[in-house]
Design a protein around this motif. Structure first.
Motif, PDB file in Angstrom:
ATOM      1  N   LEU A 100       0.817  -1.212   0.000  1.00  0.00           N
ATOM      2  CA  LEU A 100       0.000   0.000   0.000  1.00  0.00           C
ATOM      3  C   LEU A 100       0.854   1.267   0.000  1.00  0.00           C
ATOM      4  N   PHE A 101       2.008   1.205   0.634  1.00  0.00           N
ATOM      5  CA  PHE A 101       2.918   2.352   0.694  1.00  0.00           C
ATOM      6  C   PHE A 101       3.340   2.765  -0.718  1.00  0.00           C
ATOM      7  N   PHE A 102       3.442   1.785  -1.619  1.00  0.00           N
ATOM      8  CA  PHE A 102       3.862   2.054  -2.994  1.00  0.00           C
ATOM      9  C   PHE A 102       2.684   2.053  -3.976  1.00  0.00           C
ATOM     10  N   ASP A 103       1.461   2.003  -3.458  1.00  0.00           N
ATOM     11  CA  ASP A 103       0.269   1.876  -4.300  1.00  0.00           C
ATOM     12  C   ASP A 103      -0.260   3.255  -4.705  1.00  0.00           C
ATOM     13  N   THR A 104      -0.214   3.569  -5.995  1.00  0.00           N
ATOM     14  CA  THR A 104      -0.682   4.872  -6.476  1.00  0.00           C
ATOM     15  C   THR A 104      -2.206   4.988  -6.502  1.00  0.00           C
ATOM     16  N   ARG A 105      -2.907   3.904  -6.247  1.00  0.00           N
ATOM     17  CA  ARG A 105      -4.375   3.983  -6.207  1.00  0.00           C
ATOM     18  C   ARG A 105      -4.877   4.812  -5.032  1.00  0.00           C
ATOM     19  N   LEU A 106      -3.991   5.103  -4.103  1.00  0.00           N
ATOM     20  CA  LEU A 106      -4.390   5.921  -2.954  1.00  0.00           C
ATOM     21  C   LEU A 106      -4.448   7.402  -3.297  1.00  0.00           C
ATOM     22  N   SER A 107      -4.073   7.777  -4.508  1.00  0.00           N
ATOM     23  CA  SER A 107      -4.186   9.170  -4.941  1.00  0.00           C
ATOM     24  C   SER A 107      -5.244   9.287  -6.040  1.00  0.00           C
ATOM     25  N   ARG A 108      -5.847  10.458  -6.147  1.00  0.00           N
ATOM     26  CA  ARG A 108      -6.983  10.643  -7.053  1.00  0.00           C
ATOM     27  C   ARG A 108      -6.642  10.310  -8.504  1.00  0.00           C
ATOM     28  N   ASP A 109      -5.507  10.799  -8.997  1.00  0.00           N
ATOM     29  CA  ASP A 109      -5.178  10.548 -10.400  1.00  0.00           C
ATOM     30  C   ASP A 109      -4.284   9.324 -10.582  1.00  0.00           C
ATOM     31  N   LYS A 110      -4.091   8.568  -9.513  1.00  0.00           N
ATOM     32  CA  LYS A 110      -3.328   7.318  -9.539  1.00  0.00           C
ATOM     33  C   LYS A 110      -1.882   7.512 -10.005  1.00  0.00           C
ATOM     34  N   THR A 111      -1.294   8.636  -9.619  1.00  0.00           N
ATOM     35  CA  THR A 111       0.104   8.892  -9.974  1.00  0.00           C
ATOM     36  C   THR A 111       0.996   9.060  -8.750  1.00  0.00           C
ATOM     37  N   ILE A 112       0.407   9.184  -7.573  1.00  0.00           N
ATOM     38  CA  ILE A 112       1.174   9.476  -6.363  1.00  0.00           C
ATOM     39  C   ILE A 112       0.953   8.377  -5.326  1.00  0.00           C
ATOM     40  N   SER A 113       2.037   7.940  -4.717  1.00  0.00           N
ATOM     41  CA  SER A 113       1.956   7.001  -3.595  1.00  0.00           C
ATOM     42  C   SER A 113       2.638   7.632  -2.392  1.00  0.00           C
ATOM     43  N   CYS A 114       2.585   6.960  -1.265  1.00  0.00           N
ATOM     44  CA  CYS A 114       3.319   7.444  -0.084  1.00  0.00           C
ATOM     45  C   CYS A 114       4.802   7.571  -0.412  1.00  0.00           C
ATOM     46  N   ALA A 115       5.295   6.632  -1.207  1.00  0.00           N
ATOM     47  CA  ALA A 115       6.716   6.602  -1.550  1.00  0.00           C
ATOM     48  C   ALA A 115       7.132   7.745  -2.461  1.00  0.00           C
ATOM     49  N   SER A 116       6.161   8.421  -3.084  1.00  0.00           N
ATOM     50  CA  SER A 116       6.496   9.527  -3.974  1.00  0.00           C
ATOM     51  C   SER A 116       7.154  10.675  -3.218  1.00  0.00           C
ATOM     52  N   CYS A 117       6.677  10.937  -2.007  1.00  0.00           N
ATOM     53  CA  CYS A 117       7.234  12.027  -1.192  1.00  0.00           C
ATOM     54  C   CYS A 117       8.184  11.509  -0.110  1.00  0.00           C
ATOM     55  N   HIS A 118       8.186  10.212   0.095  1.00  0.00           N
ATOM     56  CA  HIS A 118       9.053   9.613   1.111  1.00  0.00           C
ATOM     57  C   HIS A 118       9.936   8.563   0.434  1.00  0.00           C
ATOM     58  N   LYS A 119      10.945   9.053  -0.257  1.00  0.00           N
ATOM     59  CA  LYS A 119      11.846   8.179  -1.001  1.00  0.00           C
ATOM     60  C   LYS A 119      12.806   7.485  -0.028  1.00  0.00           C
ATOM     61  N   LEU A 120      12.636   6.206   0.132  1.00  0.00           N
ATOM     62  CA  LEU A 120      13.380   5.470   1.143  1.00  0.00           C
ATOM     63  C   LEU A 120      14.876   5.443   0.872  1.00  0.00           C
ATOM     64  N   GLU A 121      15.265   5.549  -0.383  1.00  0.00           N
ATOM     65  CA  GLU A 121      16.683   5.509  -0.722  1.00  0.00           C
ATOM     66  C   GLU A 121      17.323   6.891  -0.644  1.00  0.00           C
ATOM     67  N   GLU A 122      16.542   7.926  -0.358  1.00  0.00           N
ATOM     68  CA  GLU A 122      17.060   9.293  -0.334  1.00  0.00           C
ATOM     69  C   GLU A 122      16.806   9.997   1.003  1.00  0.00           C
ATOM     70  N   GLY A 123      16.788   9.256   2.069  1.00  0.00           N
ATOM     71  CA  GLY A 123      16.599   9.867   3.376  1.00  0.00           C
ATOM     72  C   GLY A 123      15.180   9.835   3.896  1.00  0.00           C
ATOM     73  N   GLY A 124      14.250   9.259   3.133  1.00  0.00           N
ATOM     74  CA  GLY A 124      12.875   9.139   3.600  1.00  0.00           C
ATOM     75  C   GLY A 124      12.026  10.369   3.388  1.00  0.00           C
ATOM     76  N   ASP A 125      12.549  11.353   2.625  1.00  0.00           N
ATOM     77  CA  ASP A 125      11.756  12.533   2.289  1.00  0.00           C
ATOM     78  C   ASP A 125      11.908  12.775   0.799  1.00  0.00           C
ATOM     79  N   ASP A 126      11.560  14.011   0.324  1.00  0.00           N
ATOM     80  CA  ASP A 126      11.634  14.281  -1.112  1.00  0.00           C
ATOM     81  C   ASP A 126      12.694  15.311  -1.481  1.00  0.00           C
ATOM     82  N   ASN A 127      13.417  15.836  -0.465  1.00  0.00           N
ATOM     83  CA  ASN A 127      14.477  16.812  -0.694  1.00  0.00           C
ATOM     84  C   ASN A 127      13.997  18.083  -1.390  1.00  0.00           C
ATOM     85  N   LEU A 128      12.737  18.418  -1.215  1.00  0.00           N
ATOM     86  CA  LEU A 128      12.174  19.652  -1.755  1.00  0.00           C
ATOM     87  C   LEU A 128      11.875  20.624  -0.613  1.00  0.00           C
TER      88      LEU A 128
END
Length: 358
Positions: free
Chosen positions: A79-107
């Motif tokens: 579910l963390f990587f499931d884009t169905r949780l966003s309206r346009d099915k393009t965003i998942s939890c992992a989109s803003c919390h990149k596990l390989e980059e510190g757990g955030d989005d660096n923005l």
């Protein structure tokens, strides 16, 4: 009667006197610890290493209201990587919390549905080690990762879904419904159980590195500079707020804790200086003032802090060295010099870690 001094002159003299005191008053020498003494000082202050195995993990992060299991963790990961949780099915939890980059989005500010930015210019806190914290979000409004998991899904500027829409979308997947039925008593998928599954997975996102190895007895795990920085971190009071296994996230604190008269003198000479309009020692992008607008913030987690720039709630500070300087001055009241800042940064680098495969 003619005034002897212009008010600006008096202000300048007072500020000069205050600044000069730091060079006149005697400075206390920084304590020096042996490796064993430094380790004991850290452990006695609840700065403990992350567990290495699943059984030990459960003792640290398991939630009695949402007991962890391997199947629930696996479901939460999907579910963390499931884009169905966003309206346009393009965003998942992992989109803003990149596990390989510190757990955030660096923005500097989180970007969500259709490119919408967080209206308060808030950036994404790291999800790594977040389960060790006692509160979630910048203002600490969520008590745990289970509660936090539902926030971004519903925020119109993040994933822009309602609980009902999530339930309807996921319940159309019979295989997914069967997986939920194995773990939860409900006949159908509920939004609450979606949050619980994601929370169970996030409770496994702990990292270990050189810092943990030093705490466990490896004197060669960190450098001499890092040990000096760790000593400063402890004796100067940083550990008072950045404590616990997560090195932060354990309390809600005021920021900035201290203000200086010299900060406002600039308004006399540079009345248009925008930074002086801010309650923070940087421009107040977004206007966010913390919990109840009282400048109260959840203390950030410092594990992997070297990978989560830019810093502070609105991403106003790009360099970790500057963030350390600001914190030393405005939180503990003793502005670190360059050598001290470099040592503290060397220590913070030891907090980098890799995800433990629980």
């Amino acid at each position: 009667m003619k005034k002897l001094f212009h008010p600006v002159t008096i202000t300048f003299l007072v500020v000069t006197l205050i600044i000069s005191l730091q060079f006149v008053l005697p400075k206390r020498a920084i304590a020096k610890f042996s490796d064993e003494e430094l380790r004991k000082a850290a452990l006695s202050r609840d700065m403990s290493p992350v567990p290495t195995n699943y059984e030990a993990l459960l003792k640290v992060v398991d939630n009695p209201d949402n007991p962890m299991s391997r199947k629930k963790i696996a479901l939460g990961e999907a579910l963390f990587f499931d884009t169905r949780l966003s309206r346009d099915k393009t965003i998942s939890c992992a989109s803003c919390h990149k596990l390989e980059e510190g757990g955030d989005d660096n923005l500097p500010t989180a970007i969500g549905f259709h490119g919408r930015a967080n209206p308060f210019h808030l950036n994404s806190p790291t999800v790594l080690n977040a389960a060790l914290a006692k509160a979630q979000f910048w203002d600490g409004r969520a008590k745990d990762v289970e509660e936090q998991a539902g926030g971004p899904v519903q925020a119109p500027f993040e994933m822009n879904m309602t609980p009902q829409e999530v339930e309807e979308r996921l319940n159309s997947d019979i295989k997914l419904v069967n997986k939920f039925q194995e773990l939860f008593p409900d006949e159908k998928i509920t939004f609450e159980n979606v949050r619980k599954a994601i929370g169970a997975y996030e409770r496994t996102l702990l990292t270990r590195g050189a810092y943990d190895r030093f705490l466990e007895g490896d004197n060669n795990a960190i450098s001499a500079a890092a040990k000096r920085g760790m000593t400063l971190f402890i004796v100067k009071g940083c550990k008072g707020c950045h404590t616990g296994m997560s090195v932060g996230g354990q309390s809600i604190q005021k920021f900035p804790l201290r203000n200086y008269f010299s900060d406002f003198v600039g308004m006399i000479f540079e009345p248009d200086l925008r930074i002086k309009e801010s309650p923070f020692p940087f421009i107040n992008k977004g206007g966010f003032l913390g919990r109840n607008d009282k400048l109260k913030f959840r203390v950030p987690i410092l594990r992997n802090i070297t990978k989560t720039a830019p810093y502070f709630h609105n991403g106003s500070i790009e360099k970790l060295e500057e963030a350390v300087r600001i914190m030393s001055k405005y939180q503990i009241g003793q502005e670190f010099n360059k050598e001290q800042i470099d040592d503290v940064v060397a220590f913070l680098k030891t907090l980098e870690g890799e995800l433990v495969e629980y």
